[in-house]
Scaffold this motif. Structure first.
Motif, mmCIF file in Angstrom:
data_model
loop_
_atom_site.group_PDB
_atom_site.id
_atom_site.type_symbol
_atom_site.label_atom_id
_atom_site.label_comp_id
_atom_site.label_asym_id
_atom_site.label_seq_id
_atom_site.Cartn_x
_atom_site.Cartn_y
_atom_site.Cartn_z
ATOM 1 N N GLU A 133 22.834 33.925 -3.654
ATOM 2 C CA GLU A 133 23.330 33.890 -5.047
ATOM 3 C C GLU A 133 22.339 33.219 -5.998
ATOM 4 O O GLU A 133 22.523 33.246 -7.206
ATOM 5 N N ARG A 134 21.276 32.631 -5.437
ATOM 6 C CA ARG A 134 20.261 32.022 -6.312
ATOM 7 C C ARG A 134 19.000 32.878 -6.410
ATOM 8 O O ARG A 134 17.981 32.443 -6.957
ATOM 9 N N VAL A 135 19.051 34.084 -5.856
ATOM 10 C CA VAL A 135 17.905 34.984 -5.927
ATOM 11 C C VAL A 135 18.287 36.212 -6.751
ATOM 12 O O VAL A 135 19.357 36.783 -6.551
ATOM 13 N N VAL A 136 17.405 36.592 -7.689
ATOM 14 C CA VAL A 136 17.648 37.791 -8.496
ATOM 15 C C VAL A 136 16.633 38.852 -8.077
ATOM 16 O O VAL A 136 15.420 38.622 -8.165
ATOM 17 N N ALA A 137 17.123 39.991 -7.579
ATOM 18 C CA ALA A 137 16.241 41.090 -7.156
ATOM 19 C C ALA A 137 15.826 41.889 -8.384
ATOM 20 O O ALA A 137 16.661 42.419 -9.102
ATOM 21 N N VAL A 138 14.517 41.951 -8.613
ATOM 22 C CA VAL A 138 13.988 42.563 -9.825
ATOM 23 C C VAL A 138 13.495 43.981 -9.531
ATOM 24 O O VAL A 138 12.829 44.211 -8.539
ATOM 25 N N LYS A 139 13.840 44.914 -10.436
ATOM 26 C CA LYS A 139 13.362 46.302 -10.326
ATOM 27 C C LYS A 139 12.336 46.561 -11.418
ATOM 28 O O LYS A 139 12.274 45.851 -12.421
ATOM 29 N N ASP A 140 11.570 47.635 -11.201
ATOM 30 C CA ASP A 140 10.573 48.059 -12.177
ATOM 31 C C ASP A 140 11.181 48.126 -13.582
ATOM 32 O O ASP A 140 12.221 48.745 -13.772
ATOM 33 N N ARG A 141 10.527 47.510 -14.523
ATOM 34 C CA ARG A 141 10.902 47.494 -15.951
ATOM 35 C C ARG A 141 12.136 46.652 -16.289
ATOM 36 O O ARG A 141 12.646 46.697 -17.405
ATOM 37 N N ASP A 142 12.625 45.889 -15.355
ATOM 38 C CA ASP A 142 13.667 44.910 -15.683
ATOM 39 C C ASP A 142 13.090 43.883 -16.666
ATOM 40 O O ASP A 142 11.877 43.675 -16.706
ATOM 41 N N ARG A 143 13.984 43.242 -17.422
ATOM 42 C CA ARG A 143 13.547 42.273 -18.425
ATOM 43 C C ARG A 143 14.231 40.939 -18.212
ATOM 44 O O ARG A 143 15.343 40.883 -17.711
ATOM 45 N N LEU A 144 13.534 39.913 -18.677
ATOM 46 C CA LEU A 144 14.103 38.566 -18.644
ATOM 47 C C LEU A 144 13.736 37.884 -19.955
ATOM 48 O O LEU A 144 12.554 37.714 -20.257
ATOM 49 N N SER A 145 14.761 37.540 -20.747
ATOM 50 C CA SER A 145 14.469 36.920 -22.028
ATOM 51 C C SER A 145 14.571 35.402 -21.913
ATOM 52 O O SER A 145 15.529 34.861 -21.363
ATOM 53 N N MET A 146 13.539 34.715 -22.439
ATOM 54 C CA MET A 146 13.522 33.258 -22.398
ATOM 55 C C MET A 146 13.837 32.682 -23.775
ATOM 56 O O MET A 146 13.900 31.475 -23.945
ATOM 57 N N GLY A 147 14.007 33.564 -24.782
ATOM 58 C CA GLY A 147 14.168 33.140 -26.171
ATOM 59 C C GLY A 147 13.195 33.955 -26.989
ATOM 60 O O GLY A 147 13.369 35.157 -27.169
ATOM 61 N N LYS A 148 12.098 33.319 -27.428
ATOM 62 C CA LYS A 148 11.051 34.072 -28.118
ATOM 63 C C LYS A 148 10.298 34.973 -27.139
ATOM 64 O O LYS A 148 9.827 36.048 -27.481
ATOM 65 N N HIS A 149 10.149 34.467 -25.940
ATOM 66 C CA HIS A 149 9.365 35.200 -24.937
ATOM 67 C C HIS A 149 10.261 36.110 -24.114
ATOM 68 O O HIS A 149 11.287 35.669 -23.591
ATOM 69 N N SER A 150 9.829 37.381 -24.033
ATOM 70 C CA SER A 150 10.567 38.310 -23.195
ATOM 71 C C SER A 150 9.619 38.825 -22.115
ATOM 72 O O SER A 150 8.510 39.273 -22.409
ATOM 73 N N LEU A 151 10.046 38.706 -20.862
ATOM 74 C CA LEU A 151 9.195 39.142 -19.757
ATOM 75 C C LEU A 151 9.644 40.515 -19.275
ATOM 76 O O LEU A 151 10.840 40.765 -19.132
ATOM 77 N N VAL A 152 8.672 41.394 -19.041
ATOM 78 C CA VAL A 152 8.969 42.709 -18.475
ATOM 79 C C VAL A 152 8.266 42.802 -17.127
ATOM 80 O O VAL A 152 7.068 42.539 -17.018
ATOM 81 N N PHE A 153 9.043 43.163 -16.105
ATOM 82 C CA PHE A 153 8.508 43.222 -14.737
ATOM 83 C C PHE A 153 8.052 44.638 -14.410
ATOM 84 O O PHE A 153 8.757 45.599 -14.721
ATOM 85 N N PHE A 154 6.907 44.760 -13.760
ATOM 86 C CA PHE A 154 6.435 46.069 -13.315
ATOM 87 C C PHE A 154 6.177 46.055 -11.813
ATOM 88 O O PHE A 154 5.489 45.165 -11.301
ATOM 89 N N ASP A 155 6.745 47.055 -11.165
ATOM 90 C CA ASP A 155 6.443 47.320 -9.773
ATOM 91 C C ASP A 155 4.923 47.538 -9.677
ATOM 92 O O ASP A 155 4.391 48.389 -10.369
ATOM 93 N N SER A 156 4.221 46.758 -8.851
ATOM 94 C CA SER A 156 2.753 46.813 -8.842
ATOM 95 C C SER A 156 2.178 46.769 -7.432
ATOM 96 O O SER A 156 1.448 45.848 -7.074
ATOM 97 N N PRO A 157 2.510 47.775 -6.620
ATOM 98 C CA PRO A 157 2.115 47.729 -5.213
ATOM 99 C C PRO A 157 0.606 47.863 -5.009
ATOM 100 O O PRO A 157 -0.112 48.260 -5.926
ATOM 101 N N GLY A 158 0.165 47.555 -3.820
ATOM 102 C CA GLY A 158 -1.259 47.613 -3.474
ATOM 103 C C GLY A 158 -1.601 46.389 -2.652
ATOM 104 O O GLY A 158 -1.766 46.460 -1.435
ATOM 105 N N HIS A 159 -1.630 45.251 -3.312
ATOM 106 C CA HIS A 159 -1.827 43.975 -2.601
ATOM 107 C C HIS A 159 -0.710 43.798 -1.567
ATOM 108 O O HIS A 159 -0.934 43.389 -0.439
#
Ligand SMILES: [Zn+2]
Length: 305
Positions: A133-159
């Motif tokens: 319950e303390r882990v959030v599974a993130v998908k490609d293009r999900d967003r997380l708003s911190m206030g002014k800052h908004s984070l967009v997650f991208f699936d980035s495989p390879g490494h």
């Protein structure tokens, strides 16, 4: 260890956790917005100094809302489970494919030991299981708003298949995790990072192409710090990755590891001054092992077709 403000953003700060006892290798970022986020959590060895840096900055660990990890390797997500003890509000944001490994890290820790060898693995520390319950599974293009800052997650495989890159829409910087290789500031070295067991060259090249389309203002490397000329850095990586891959494929079996190591070192690290040769060579060795595993997988796939 203290958080220092990035020159181009008032709320984003960087601390050097002295990962593997090396200055300028392990970066942890703090976004001090309406909500507070820490990006990357170091290894389990770095937990005390991260907490100390948060306090020195003037926050309480209990003020932190989000721990964002670019991927689940021990030098990025190892600290998370331990930090949470002091951060009752915080949740950990991780690629959906990494979710189950943070909840039960047994297999992940064992696989890291196998890929790194036990001596190197000790430096990478360990992990503590995190309640689901303390882990959030993130998908490609999900967003997380911190206030002014908004984070967009991208699936980035390879490494790794569970790698994310994260765009901060306010400052147009991208947290690259290990998706864009390693950057050694001062010496201005750019180096691939292609570890076992799951590195994939084609996918990493695709990830580079995607990073270019974002036209970031800076790349925020986990190893280490901001790079202010993203296009040049990514283009250099797009040449270095296939070259390293070819050198390992053509020469590892015939000429041996030390010859390959010397060639890759000369190719990438001629300018080394700040970073000791031994430290850089260790990083390269991890990548040689990973590229060898990659080629083996490719051959196996084509012979069984
Ligand atoms: Zn790493």
């Amino acid at each position: 260890m203290t958080f220092e403000r990035l020159p181009f953003d008032a709320e984003t700060h960087l601390a050097d956790v002295r990962m593997f006892q090396q200055e300028g290798f392990g970066a942890v970022y703090l976004i001090d917005d309406e909500r507070k986020a820490i990006v990357e959590t170091g290894t389990s060895w770095n937990v005390t100094s991260i907490l100390e840096a948060v306090r020195t900055f003037g926050l309480r660990p209990g003020d932190i809302d989000a721990l964002v990890v670019s991927h689940i390797h021990l030098d990025h997500a190892g600290g998370a489970g331990f930090l949470l003890d002091s951060m009752p509000r915080a949740k950990v944001y991780v690629h959906e494919q990494g979710f189950k490994h943070l909840v039960d890290p047994t297999r992940l820790v064992a696989s890291a030991r196998k890929a790194l060898g036990s001596e190197e693995a000790d430096l990478f520390g360990t992990m503590r299981p995190i309640p689901a319950e303390r882990v959030v599974a993130v998908k490609d293009r999900d967003r997380l708003s911190m206030g002014k800052h908004s984070l967009v997650f991208f699936d980035s495989p390879g490494h790794a298949p569970h790698e994310l890159t994260i765009l901060d829409e306010r400052n147009r910087c991208v947290y690259t995790g290990d998706a864009a290789g390693l950057y050694f500031p001062g010496d201005e070295i750019l180096m691939p990072v292609t570890p076992a067991p799951a590195f994939d060259l084609e996918q990493n090249i695709e990830t580079f192409r995607h990073l270019l389309t974002l036209q970031p203002r800076a790349l925020l490397f986990s190893h280490y710090g901001p790079h202010r000329n993203p296009r040049a850095a990514i283009e250099a990586m797009m040449t270095a990755y296939p070259t390293w891959s070819r050198v390992v494929k053509e020469k590892l079996a015939t000429e041996g590891e030390s010859a390959v190591l010397r060639e890759l070192y000369d190719m990438s690290c001629r300018t080394a001054k700040r970073y000791p040769r031994d430290f850089l060579e260790r990083r390269i060795r991890v990548s040689i092992t990973g590229l060898a595993a990659y080629h083996e997988r490719m051959e196996h796939a084509s012979s069984s077709r």
